[in-house]
Design a protein around this motif. Structure first.
Motif, mmCIF file in Angstrom:
data_model
loop_
_atom_site.group_PDB
_atom_site.id
_atom_site.type_symbol
_atom_site.label_atom_id
_atom_site.label_comp_id
_atom_site.label_asym_id
_atom_site.label_seq_id
_atom_site.Cartn_x
_atom_site.Cartn_y
_atom_site.Cartn_z
ATOM 1 N N ASN A 132 -3.982 -6.363 5.331
ATOM 2 C CA ASN A 132 -3.765 -7.812 5.208
ATOM 3 C C ASN A 132 -4.267 -8.309 3.859
ATOM 4 O OD1 ASN A 132 -4.499 -8.831 8.680
ATOM 5 N ND2 ASN A 132 -3.195 -7.221 7.851
ATOM 6 N N ASN A 133 -3.368 -8.457 2.914
ATOM 7 C CA ASN A 133 -3.730 -8.948 1.587
ATOM 8 C C ASN A 133 -3.674 -10.466 1.604
ATOM 9 O OD1 ASN A 133 -3.776 -6.208 0.595
ATOM 10 N ND2 ASN A 133 -1.538 -6.291 0.564
ATOM 11 N N ASN A 134 -4.798 -11.074 1.968
ATOM 12 C CA ASN A 134 -4.842 -12.495 2.259
ATOM 13 C C ASN A 134 -4.374 -13.374 1.099
ATOM 14 O OD1 ASN A 134 -7.489 -14.687 3.541
ATOM 15 N ND2 ASN A 134 -5.290 -14.815 3.719
ATOM 16 N N ARG A 135 -4.987 -13.202 -0.074
ATOM 17 C CA ARG A 135 -4.618 -14.039 -1.206
ATOM 18 C C ARG A 135 -3.434 -13.479 -1.976
ATOM 19 N NH1 ARG A 135 -5.647 -18.216 0.601
ATOM 20 N NH2 ARG A 135 -3.741 -17.620 0.582
ATOM 21 N N GLY A 136 -3.062 -12.263 -1.707
ATOM 22 C CA GLY A 136 -1.857 -11.714 -2.323
ATOM 23 C C GLY A 136 -0.615 -12.054 -1.545
ATOM 24 N N THR A 138 0.721 -10.731 1.070
ATOM 25 C CA THR A 138 1.524 -9.564 1.418
ATOM 26 C C THR A 138 0.806 -8.719 2.460
ATOM 27 O OG1 THR A 138 0.558 -8.210 -0.354
ATOM 28 C CG2 THR A 138 2.635 -9.391 -0.858
ATOM 29 N N LEU A 139 1.567 -7.850 3.102
ATOM 30 C CA LEU A 139 1.036 -6.803 3.958
ATOM 31 C C LEU A 139 1.438 -5.479 3.324
ATOM 32 C CD1 LEU A 139 2.036 -8.049 7.545
ATOM 33 C CD2 LEU A 139 -0.189 -8.304 6.418
ATOM 34 N N THR A 140 0.471 -4.611 3.106
ATOM 35 C CA THR A 140 0.777 -3.287 2.574
ATOM 36 C C THR A 140 0.785 -2.281 3.716
ATOM 37 O OG1 THR A 140 -0.252 -3.752 0.428
ATOM 38 C CG2 THR A 140 0.046 -1.438 1.033
ATOM 39 N N PRO A 141 1.919 -1.594 3.953
ATOM 40 C CA PRO A 141 1.947 -0.572 5.006
ATOM 41 C C PRO A 141 1.368 0.751 4.507
ATOM 42 C CG PRO A 141 4.109 -0.763 4.003
ATOM 43 C CD PRO A 141 3.233 -1.782 3.319
#
Length: 395
Positions: A132-136, A138-141
């Motif tokens: 969980n990239n909160n400030r980015g 995005t979600l990285t799998p």
């Protein structure tokens, strides 16, 4: 922004929050601040809902007396049994995930991810780990079979991530946006947005039948009750403590109570989820933060981030039985229990380290240096049939 200023802004009704106590250090910006008789016809009796009457599509409960029955030591699903055992640590200030080999206590890989990764979350089908990239935004799998990261998926304000027990939806805890966002569990496409009036939605857990879940709102000191199928808030209450800051949420093995960690009240709130009545506070330690159930469902480990301790709560005796202190102190935060149940892994939020703790004795087995601001680490793989999200809630 300093936490005190954030709280003042929230109490003043500010629309945005720039700090989350769960996700940052004392001075670091958090991305999230945001039932007759024979003589007369009997009156109709409303049937009592049983576990078998659970959320449509949810796998049947293995044991109605123990929601964690599928989580016994080593009981790995065929889906995950061949995955290498690893500890994935999101470093919020380094924008990386440190990967630890739990056998050697060594970092074996460092994965670059998006801005301010908060939690590493196993997907419902357990095939993917979502960072969980909160400030980015995005979600990285990450493929847990190889440890390799895939292409990031755009998701706004993903502070934390859960999955409905039937696997139909992913639920993004959009703290700054003040929303619960129901999404496709695979593509993450938005399906329904549920605005909330509390501040700082962050953690949750589901009822035994899966029909509702309890959500903590850390900045306004509130709890929500959400109907899973209708995707609707059906209850909201303020915690009876001035300055309450609720964090992690866990349901008891028998499903009769919910426990909510509160880092400002320094203990756990105990709540009847069905009635959603007034909770009671059980003091555990300064900065109560994370809640983790043992593999035999008898105990729960409670991390006290503000004093470097872990309290052990006995479900049957309904009381605390032990307190473990980390040598040289520390800031135990979020984590999980090893597949065999012998080791509790916790991130050291303010110390750029991870702690491995023996669950039989409470002895520290190792301190592993990682990146800056380690937070919601995931121990993977773990026993269970499916994942409800967070750092690993399995059923």
């Amino acid at each position: 922004m300093h936490r005190t200023l954030v709280r003042h802004a929230l109490l003043a009704g500010a629309a945005l929050v720039a700090l989350a106590a769960c996700g940052t250090g004392p001075h670091d910006p958090h991305a999230s601040a945001h039932h007759g008789t024979e003589a007369a016809a009997p009156a109709p009796v409303k049937p009592v809902r049983k576990p078998a009457d659970g959320l449509p599509g949810m796998p049947p409960v293995l044991d109605p007396k123990d929601v964690y029955a599928a989580d016994r030591p080593g009981r790995l699903s065929p889906v995950v049994k061949d995955f290498p055992s690893r500890v994935y640590v999101p470093n919020t200030e380094s924008d990386t995930v440190s990967v630890i080999d739990p056998r050697t206590y060594e970092v074996v890989d460092t994965i670059r991810v998006g801005r301010q990764p908060q939690h590493v979350v196993p997907s419902w089908d357990m095939k993917t780990l979502w960072v969980n990239n909160n400030r980015g935004h995005t979600l990285t799998p990450i493929d847990p079979s190889t440890g390799k990261a895939g292409k990031p998926v755009e998701v706004h304000d993903p502070y934390n991530l859960y999955f409905t027990p039937n696997g139909r939806y992913a639920v993004v805890m959009a703290s700054l946006d003040r929303e619960l966002v129901f999404r496709d569990p695979h593509t993450m496409e938005r399906r329904k947005t549920v605005p909330v009036s509390c501040y700082g939605v962050n953690h949750a857990d589901f009822s035994l039948d899966g029909r509702y879940f309890i959500v903590s709102c850390e900045f306004s000191g509130e709890l929500l009750k959400v109907d899973t199928e209708r995707m609707k808030v059906i209850g909201q209450q303020k915690l009876p403590f001035d300055g309450a800051m609720p964090q992690d949420v866990k349901v008891s093995p028998d499903g009769k109570r919910f426990y909510v960690a509160d880092m400002m009240a320094d203990g756990m709130w105990v709540l009847d989820g069905d009635t959603f009545g007034k909770p009671t506070l059980l003091p555990t330690g300064k900065g109560t933060h994370g809640l983790y159930v043992s593999r035999d469902s008898r105990e729960m480990y409670v991390s006290n981030r503000g004093e470097g301790t872990v309290s052990v709560f006995d479900f049957t005796r309904n009381r605390l039985t032990r307190k473990w202190r980390l040598p040289q102190g520390g800031s135990p935060d979020m984590g999980g229990v090893s597949a065999d149940g012998k080791v509790l892994w916790l991130s050291g939020r303010y110390n750029s380290e991870v702690y491995a703790i023996d669950t039989r004795t409470g002895a520290q087995l190792a301190r592993v240096k990682v990146g800056s601001g380690p937070h919601g680490l995931a121990v993977y793989p773990q026993p269970g049939r499916y994942s409800l999200g967070h750092t690993g809630i399995f059923r």
